[in-house]
Design a protein around this motif. Structure first.
Motif, short mmCIF file in Angstrom:
data_model
loop_
_atom_site.label_atom_id
_atom_site.label_comp_id
_atom_site.label_asym_id
_atom_site.label_seq_id
_atom_site.Cartn_x
_atom_site.Cartn_y
_atom_site.Cartn_z
N UNK A 313 -4.61 -3.04 -2.75
CA UNK A 313 -4.97 -3.46 -4.11
C UNK A 313 -4.96 -2.24 -5.04
N UNK A 314 -4.81 -2.52 -6.33
CA UNK A 314 -4.69 -1.46 -7.31
C UNK A 314 -5.93 -0.56 -7.33
N UNK A 315 -7.09 -1.15 -7.20
CA UNK A 315 -8.33 -0.37 -7.18
C UNK A 315 -8.35 0.60 -6.02
N UNK A 316 -7.86 0.16 -4.87
CA UNK A 316 -7.80 1.02 -3.70
C UNK A 316 -6.83 2.18 -3.94
N UNK A 317 -5.74 1.88 -4.59
CA UNK A 317 -4.75 2.92 -4.91
C UNK A 317 -5.36 3.99 -5.81
N UNK A 318 -6.17 3.56 -6.79
CA UNK A 318 -6.81 4.51 -7.70
C UNK A 318 -7.77 5.43 -6.96
N UNK A 319 -8.48 4.89 -5.99
CA UNK A 319 -9.46 5.68 -5.25
C UNK A 319 -8.81 6.78 -4.42
N UNK A 320 -7.51 6.63 -4.17
CA UNK A 320 -6.83 7.64 -3.36
C UNK A 320 -6.57 8.92 -4.14
N UNK A 321 -6.84 8.88 -5.47
CA UNK A 321 -6.74 10.08 -6.28
C UNK A 321 -5.36 10.68 -6.33
N UNK A 322 -4.38 9.87 -6.65
CA UNK A 322 -3.01 10.36 -6.73
C UNK A 322 -2.87 11.38 -7.86
N UNK A 323 -2.09 12.43 -7.64
CA UNK A 323 -1.90 13.47 -8.65
C UNK A 323 -0.72 13.19 -9.56
N UNK A 324 -0.30 14.26 -10.26
CA UNK A 324 0.78 14.11 -11.23
C UNK A 324 2.10 13.74 -10.56
N UNK A 325 2.28 14.18 -9.32
CA UNK A 325 3.53 13.91 -8.63
C UNK A 325 3.49 12.56 -7.91
#
Length: 355
Positions: A313-325
């Motif tokens: 889910x999108x919320x889970x993706x956000x929690x992964x703390x993706x960087x600029x790349x």
């Protein structure tokens, strides 16, 4: 020679060809001859077709490979030299759905002397695919009003769905994606009348190895053919077709953006786990581009894994703390895409659109 010339342009695929010939052999309507043009490397299909003595088959091997359109034209050329009244193309992936399929199509044209062709609904089958494709009344009316609408929506489908009166119209070998549509447009130029049978008389074999599947994920090729058709037909010199061309150009630009962001070392995930998401994944794989996962909106039902990749889910993706790349590719229909763009932009995540 029979009333119908059944043209079978084939290339290898003995199992599929055998299935098609079995369906030909069971037809109640018997006034036909099969013209089989073989585009395989060694002409080895001749011994195979000899296993069907109950069918009159005229076999021709192309010493030089002609490709799909060229091989079809070879069959049409041979059919044109016969006394047949009707021509029935059947690609070797496809087959008749019932023992009266051909008879029903012939009787439909015999009842309407003004009609140039008849086509039907289809049964679509393949790996994980099995459904009936039904053409709507509104779509039929649209084709009667403007045959060029087939360019934006080919409701007729593959030539195997058709039976046409004998004519001199050949496939345009400069086309790939629109080769079928262009053939229909030129046949209907003689007479705008056609017959539609609301039954799945033909079964279409679906495979991701077919040329149509390769073209589907190649907007640049489709745009090039759209421009070619614009030059070919003065009827397309209109505002509505310009809008269609603009839409195709936008797809090419979006695809270029996908290339750009994926080639600079950015880790990408696909936002969308439906049919569009799967086509996007197919495109990425075909171009040697890796992707990390599929993303769906929060609260949406989904499988844990799709195509060997995790679904989150999108919320889970956000929690992964993706960087600029990192970035997401929006592989969604227009309505859902507009709803998601705001959320993605608010989260300050890089994104590109794939159509």
């Amino acid at each position: 020679m029979g009333k119908v010339a059944i043209c079978i342009p084939c290339y290898n695929g003995r199992e599929k060809l055998g299935r098609l010939l079995d369906s030909v052999a069971m037809q109640n309507f018997r006034d036909f001859e099969v013209i089989l043009t073989d585009d395989s490397e060694d002409g080895g299909m001749k011994d195979f077709v000899n296993q069907f003595p109950e069918i009159k088959i005229r076999y021709h091997w192309n010493h030089d490979r002609l490709g799909v359109a060229g091989n079809t034209n070879q069959a049409l050329k041979l059919a044109g030299s016969t006394d047949a009244d009707y021509i029935k193309i059947m690609y070797h992936d496809d087959r008749f759905s019932s023992d009266d399929s051909l008879g029903k199509m012939v009787r439909a044209l015999e009842k309407d002397n003004d009609a140039e062709m008849v086509f039907t609904n289809t049964r679509e089958i393949g790996d994980g695919i099995n459904y009936e494709r039904n053409i709507l009344d509104g779509q039929i009316r649209q084709v009667k009003e403007d045959r060029f609408c087939l360019i934006s929506s080919n409701i007729i489908g593959a030539p195997s769905t058709t039976l046409v009166r004998k004519n001199c119209v050949r496939m345009d070998e400069r086309l790939t994606w629109f080769v079928d549509v262009d053939w229909y447009v030129r046949i209907l130029e003689r007479s705008r009348d056609f017959v539609f049978i609301d039954e799945p008389l033909i079964t279409i074999g679906r495979s991701d190895t077919q040329i149509s599947f390769a073209c589907k994920n190649d907007p640049a090729r489709i745009l090039g053919e759209c421009i070619y058709l614009y030059k070919k037909y003065k009827e397309l010199h209109c505002e509505s077709y310009w809008e269609f061309l603009s839409g195709q150009a936008e797809k090419v630009i979006n695809q270029c953006n996908v290339y750009r962001i994926c080639r600079d070392g950015t880790a990408v995930s696909i936002y969308g786990a439906g049919e569009i998401g799967k086509r996007c994944a197919e495109f990425l794989r075909g171009n040697g581009i890796s992707y990390e996962a599929f993303i769906v909106s929060d609260g949406q039902r989904h499988d844990a894994v799709l195509d060997g990749h995790r679904v989150m889910e999108f919320g889970e993706y956000l929690k992964m703390g993706k960087g600029e790349k990192s970035a997401v590719i929006l592989a969604l229909n227009e309505k859902n895409r507009q709803e998601v763009i705001g959320k993605v932009e608010a989260a300050k995540i890089n994104y590109v659109v794939w159509q």
